[in-house]
Scaffold this motif. Structure first.
Motif, PDB file in Angstrom:
ATOM      1  N   GLY A 135      32.723  47.082  22.073  1.00 24.34           N
ATOM      2  CA  GLY A 135      34.152  46.411  22.411  1.00 24.34           C
ATOM      3  C   GLY A 135      34.392  46.246  23.813  1.00 24.34           C
ATOM      4  N   LYS A 136      35.472  45.365  23.997  1.00 23.91           N
ATOM      5  CA  LYS A 136      36.002  44.914  25.184  1.00 23.91           C
ATOM      6  C   LYS A 136      36.447  45.981  26.242  1.00 23.91           C
ATOM      7  CE  LYS A 136      34.902  40.553  24.805  1.00 23.91           C
ATOM      8  NZ  LYS A 136      33.990  40.751  23.769  1.00 23.91           N
ATOM      9  N   ALA A 137      36.107  45.871  27.825  1.00 20.97           N
ATOM     10  CA  ALA A 137      36.579  46.994  28.486  1.00 20.97           C
ATOM     11  C   ALA A 137      37.241  46.005  29.578  1.00 20.97           C
ATOM     12  CB  ALA A 137      35.388  47.859  28.931  1.00 20.97           C
ATOM     13  N   ILE A 138      38.020  46.759  30.428  1.00 19.57           N
ATOM     14  CA  ILE A 138      38.416  46.488  31.557  1.00 19.57           C
ATOM     15  C   ILE A 138      37.922  47.198  32.969  1.00 19.57           C
ATOM     16  CG2 ILE A 138      40.565  46.068  33.284  1.00 19.57           C
ATOM     17  CD1 ILE A 138      42.104  45.675  30.386  1.00 19.57           C
ATOM     18  N   GLY A 139      37.021  46.439  33.782  1.00 24.81           N
ATOM     19  CA  GLY A 139      36.735  46.933  35.175  1.00 24.81           C
ATOM     20  C   GLY A 139      37.652  46.448  36.151  1.00 24.81           C
ATOM     21  N   VAL A 140      37.355  47.124  37.390  1.00 23.68           N
ATOM     22  CA  VAL A 140      38.057  46.867  38.535  1.00 23.68           C
ATOM     23  C   VAL A 140      37.138  46.820  40.021  1.00 23.68           C
ATOM     24  CG1 VAL A 140      38.892  49.127  39.078  1.00 23.68           C
ATOM     25  CG2 VAL A 140      39.940  47.243  40.206  1.00 23.68           C
ATOM     26  N   ALA A 141      37.182  45.577  40.544  1.00 21.05           N
ATOM     27  CA  ALA A 141      36.170  45.473  41.438  1.00 21.05           C
ATOM     28  C   ALA A 141      36.876  45.141  42.953  1.00 21.05           C
ATOM     29  CB  ALA A 141      35.416  43.923  41.327  1.00 21.05           C
ATOM     30  N   VAL A 142      36.354  45.326  44.016  1.00 21.29           N
ATOM     31  CA  VAL A 142      37.317  45.483  45.302  1.00 21.29           C
ATOM     32  C   VAL A 142      36.313  44.727  46.371  1.00 21.29           C
ATOM     33  CG1 VAL A 142      36.168  47.480  46.214  1.00 21.29           C
ATOM     34  CG2 VAL A 142      38.486  46.910  46.735  1.00 21.29           C
ATOM     35  N   SER A 143      37.300  44.063  47.270  1.00 21.78           N
ATOM     36  CA  SER A 143      36.667  43.236  48.243  1.00 21.78           C
ATOM     37  C   SER A 143      37.476  43.183  49.370  1.00 21.78           C
ATOM     38  CB  SER A 143      36.399  41.841  47.744  1.00 21.78           C
ATOM     39  OG  SER A 143      35.800  41.017  49.059  1.00 21.78           O
ATOM     40  N   ASP A 144      37.213  43.065  50.544  1.00 25.77           N
ATOM     41  CA  ASP A 144      37.855  42.961  51.912  1.00 25.77           C
ATOM     42  C   ASP A 144      38.317  41.573  52.042  1.00 25.77           C
ATOM     43  OD1 ASP A 144      37.410  45.572  52.618  1.00 25.77           O
ATOM     44  OD2 ASP A 144      35.565  45.013  53.649  1.00 25.77           O
ATOM     45  N   SER A 145      37.834  40.812  51.228  1.00 23.69           N
ATOM     46  CA  SER A 145      38.135  39.207  51.265  1.00 23.69           C
ATOM     47  C   SER A 145      38.808  38.862  50.165  1.00 23.69           C
ATOM     48  CB  SER A 145      37.323  38.290  51.781  1.00 23.69           C
ATOM     49  OG  SER A 145      37.456  36.929  51.662  1.00 23.69           O
ATOM     50  N   PRO A 146      40.037  37.768  49.959  1.00 17.57           N
ATOM     51  CA  PRO A 146      40.162  37.240  48.635  1.00 17.57           C
ATOM     52  C   PRO A 146      39.020  36.270  47.930  1.00 17.57           C
ATOM     53  CG  PRO A 146      40.939  35.877  50.526  1.00 17.57           C
ATOM     54  CD  PRO A 146      40.633  37.281  51.097  1.00 17.57           C
ATOM     55  N   THR A 147      37.708  35.932  48.883  1.00 14.97           N
ATOM     56  CA  THR A 147      36.723  35.015  48.553  1.00 14.97           C
ATOM     57  C   THR A 147      35.546  35.970  48.096  1.00 14.97           C
ATOM     58  OG1 THR A 147      36.124  34.543  50.612  1.00 14.97           O
ATOM     59  CG2 THR A 147      37.575  33.002  49.341  1.00 14.97           C
ATOM     60  N   GLY A 148      35.607  37.146  48.209  1.00 12.45           N
ATOM     61  CA  GLY A 148      34.820  38.212  47.994  1.00 12.45           C
ATOM     62  C   GLY A 148      33.712  38.214  49.125  1.00 12.45           C
ATOM     63  N   PRO A 149      32.539  38.814  48.890  1.00 10.62           N
ATOM     64  CA  PRO A 149      32.000  39.289  47.587  1.00 10.62           C
ATOM     65  C   PRO A 149      32.699  40.647  46.877  1.00 10.62           C
ATOM     66  CG  PRO A 149      30.174  39.811  49.289  1.00 10.62           C
ATOM     67  CD  PRO A 149      31.439  39.084  49.873  1.00 10.62           C
ATOM     68  N   PHE A 150      32.994  40.726  45.843  1.00 13.65           N
ATOM     69  CA  PHE A 150      33.533  41.879  45.229  1.00 13.65           C
ATOM     70  C   PHE A 150      32.238  42.759  44.756  1.00 13.65           C
ATOM     71  CE2 PHE A 150      36.732  39.098  44.905  1.00 13.65           C
ATOM     72  CZ  PHE A 150      38.019  39.689  44.974  1.00 13.65           C
ATOM     73  N   ARG A 151      32.688  44.201  44.744  1.00 14.68           N
ATOM     74  CA  ARG A 151      31.666  45.097  44.203  1.00 14.68           C
ATOM     75  C   ARG A 151      32.692  46.019  43.328  1.00 14.68           C
ATOM     76  NH1 ARG A 151      33.602  49.968  46.441  1.00 14.68           N
ATOM     77  NH2 ARG A 151      34.765  49.749  48.460  1.00 14.68           N
ATOM     78  N   ASP A 152      31.921  46.829  42.657  1.00 13.86           N
ATOM     79  CA  ASP A 152      32.730  47.650  41.507  1.00 13.86           C
ATOM     80  C   ASP A 152      33.424  48.661  41.826  1.00 13.86           C
ATOM     81  OD1 ASP A 152      33.375  49.306  39.334  1.00 13.86           O
ATOM     82  OD2 ASP A 152      31.316  49.267  38.426  1.00 13.86           O
ATOM     83  N   ALA A 153      34.548  48.806  41.927  1.00 17.63           N
ATOM     84  CA  ALA A 153      35.260  49.872  42.661  1.00 17.63           C
ATOM     85  C   ALA A 153      35.485  51.313  42.135  1.00 17.63           C
ATOM     86  CB  ALA A 153      36.722  49.472  42.857  1.00 17.63           C
ATOM     87  N   ARG A 154      34.870  51.505  40.772  1.00 17.80           N
ATOM     88  CA  ARG A 154      34.609  52.702  40.106  1.00 17.80           C
ATOM     89  C   ARG A 154      33.477  52.993  39.734  1.00 17.80           C
ATOM     90  NH1 ARG A 154      38.876  54.722  36.892  1.00 17.80           N
ATOM     91  NH2 ARG A 154      37.480  55.025  35.437  1.00 17.80           N
ATOM     92  N   GLY A 155      32.469  52.191  39.366  1.00 19.40           N
ATOM     93  CA  GLY A 155      31.302  52.497  38.665  1.00 19.40           C
ATOM     94  C   GLY A 155      31.338  52.781  37.240  1.00 19.40           C
ATOM     95  N   THR A 156      32.552  52.768  36.668  1.00 22.15           N
ATOM     96  CA  THR A 156      32.697  52.867  35.404  1.00 22.15           C
ATOM     97  C   THR A 156      34.035  52.021  35.261  1.00 22.15           C
ATOM     98  OG1 THR A 156      34.295  54.866  35.641  1.00 22.15           O
ATOM     99  CG2 THR A 156      32.154  55.480  35.309  1.00 22.15           C
TER     100      THR A 156
END
Length: 320
Positions: free
Chosen positions: A117-138
């Motif tokens: 099924g579908k899931a929700i992840g959260v990524a984080v960046s120091d800039s609004p334009t990225g790059p983003f990385r997975d903030a949790r790993g899960t």
């Protein structure tokens, strides 16, 4: 010399006014999420890659654009994609973003590799334009965490809201609207998942505040129209107020986001108005949103022109 100067001013004026709906005619885009930061609006969209005659959503990445005047949009590429989340296997579906303590948290719908099924992840960046990385790993939310429906796509369309007291909330869902508090770190739920009863909820919830009133909006029925309710807090109780935008032609969804920018309010949404557009080849657009004297929202028609230019102090259009 005077003629050249006037010509230059006229050309600049034309360039300021040239953008119209849909906003990005070179790509099929959908599911807008928006963030106002540093005098610019950042707009995040999923990219529809379905071929002509395709029979399903084909979405692999999110793209980001920005504007300081609501007319000229600068493309910043793809700040993240499905592969950003090592535990995900497909589907760069609807998202939302918030800024906290100088970091940007991007909440995204994907298909989980291990939990059906579908899931929700959260990524984080120091800039609004990225790059983003997975903030949790899960994943932050997986399909087995909610049991209200037997569909595999009921945990989609995250919408993040940070209240004036600093408490953050995540709303999401399909068929059943759900929410939970977020911890200050923005990457963990803080307490139980709650359900919310609103009129004919389908998906695409969104929470914002105008003056002292909280506005909860969502895609109502299927095919979808954008409806809303008001309440005294971020968790209601909610009073149904009506429809903001009518159903689309050519596509059953309409997913929206609402922001305040340079003294005006705006609603982003998607339709199917690009050539070759349709159910799986959508196009993001924007309109001005207006509040009536009693605090209700005026009905918003879809237009080809979109809103008038609204540059803020120091607005510099980034030419490409």
């Amino acid at each position: 010399m005077i003629k050249q100067t006037l010509g230059g001013l006229l050309a600049a004026a034309c360039m300021l006014a040239q953008a119209a709906n849909p906003l990005f005619p070179k790509l099929y885009t959908a599911d807008p999420a928006a963030l106002v930061d540093g005098g610019r609006v950042y707009l995040y969209v999923g990219k529809d890659d379905a071929p002509a005659g395709g029979k399903d959503y084909l979405m692999r990445e999110w793209r980001v654009y920005s504007s300081c005047d609501m007319k000229n949009w600068t493309e910043h590429g793809s700040p993240l994609n499905v592969q950003t989340f090592g535990w995900a296997k497909a589907d760069a579906w609807a998202s939302d973003i918030a800024r906290r303590d100088g970091k940007y948290y991007f909440y995204a719908t994907v298909e989980h590799k291990a939990v059906p099924g579908k899931a929700i992840g959260v990524a984080v960046s120091d800039s609004p334009t990225g790059p983003f990385r997975d903030a949790r790993g899960t994943a932050l939310v997986t399909n087995d965490m909610t049991k209200e429906t037997d569909i595999s796509w009921d945990d989609i369309d995250p919408a993040v809201f940070i209240d004036d007291n600093g408490q953050a909330y995540l709303y999401w869902g399909n068929r059943v609207l759900k929410y939970a508090k977020l911890k200050p770190n923005m990457v963990e739920l803080d307490g139980p998942i709650h359900t919310v009863g609103v009129d004919k909820f389908e998906e695409a919830s969104y929470l914002h505040k105008h003056k002292s009133v909280y506005y909860l909006s969502w895609s109502r029925e299927f095919p979808e129209e954008t409806a809303y309710a008001t309440g005294p807090s971020a968790t209601g109780p909610w009073t149904y107020r009506g429809v903001i935008m009518k159903k689309n032609e050519g596509v059953k969804t309409i997913h929206h986001a609402i922001v305040d920018f340079n003294g005006k309010s705006y609603i982003f949404y998607h339709n199917a108005r690009l050539p070759g557009g349709g159910e799986y080849r959508r196009s993001v657009a924007v309109e001005e949103l207006r509040y009536l004297s009693d605090g209700t929202i005026a009905f918003v028609p879809q237009t080809a022109d979109g809103p008038a230019p609204n540059p803020g102090p120091g607005c510099k259009v980034i030419r490409q």
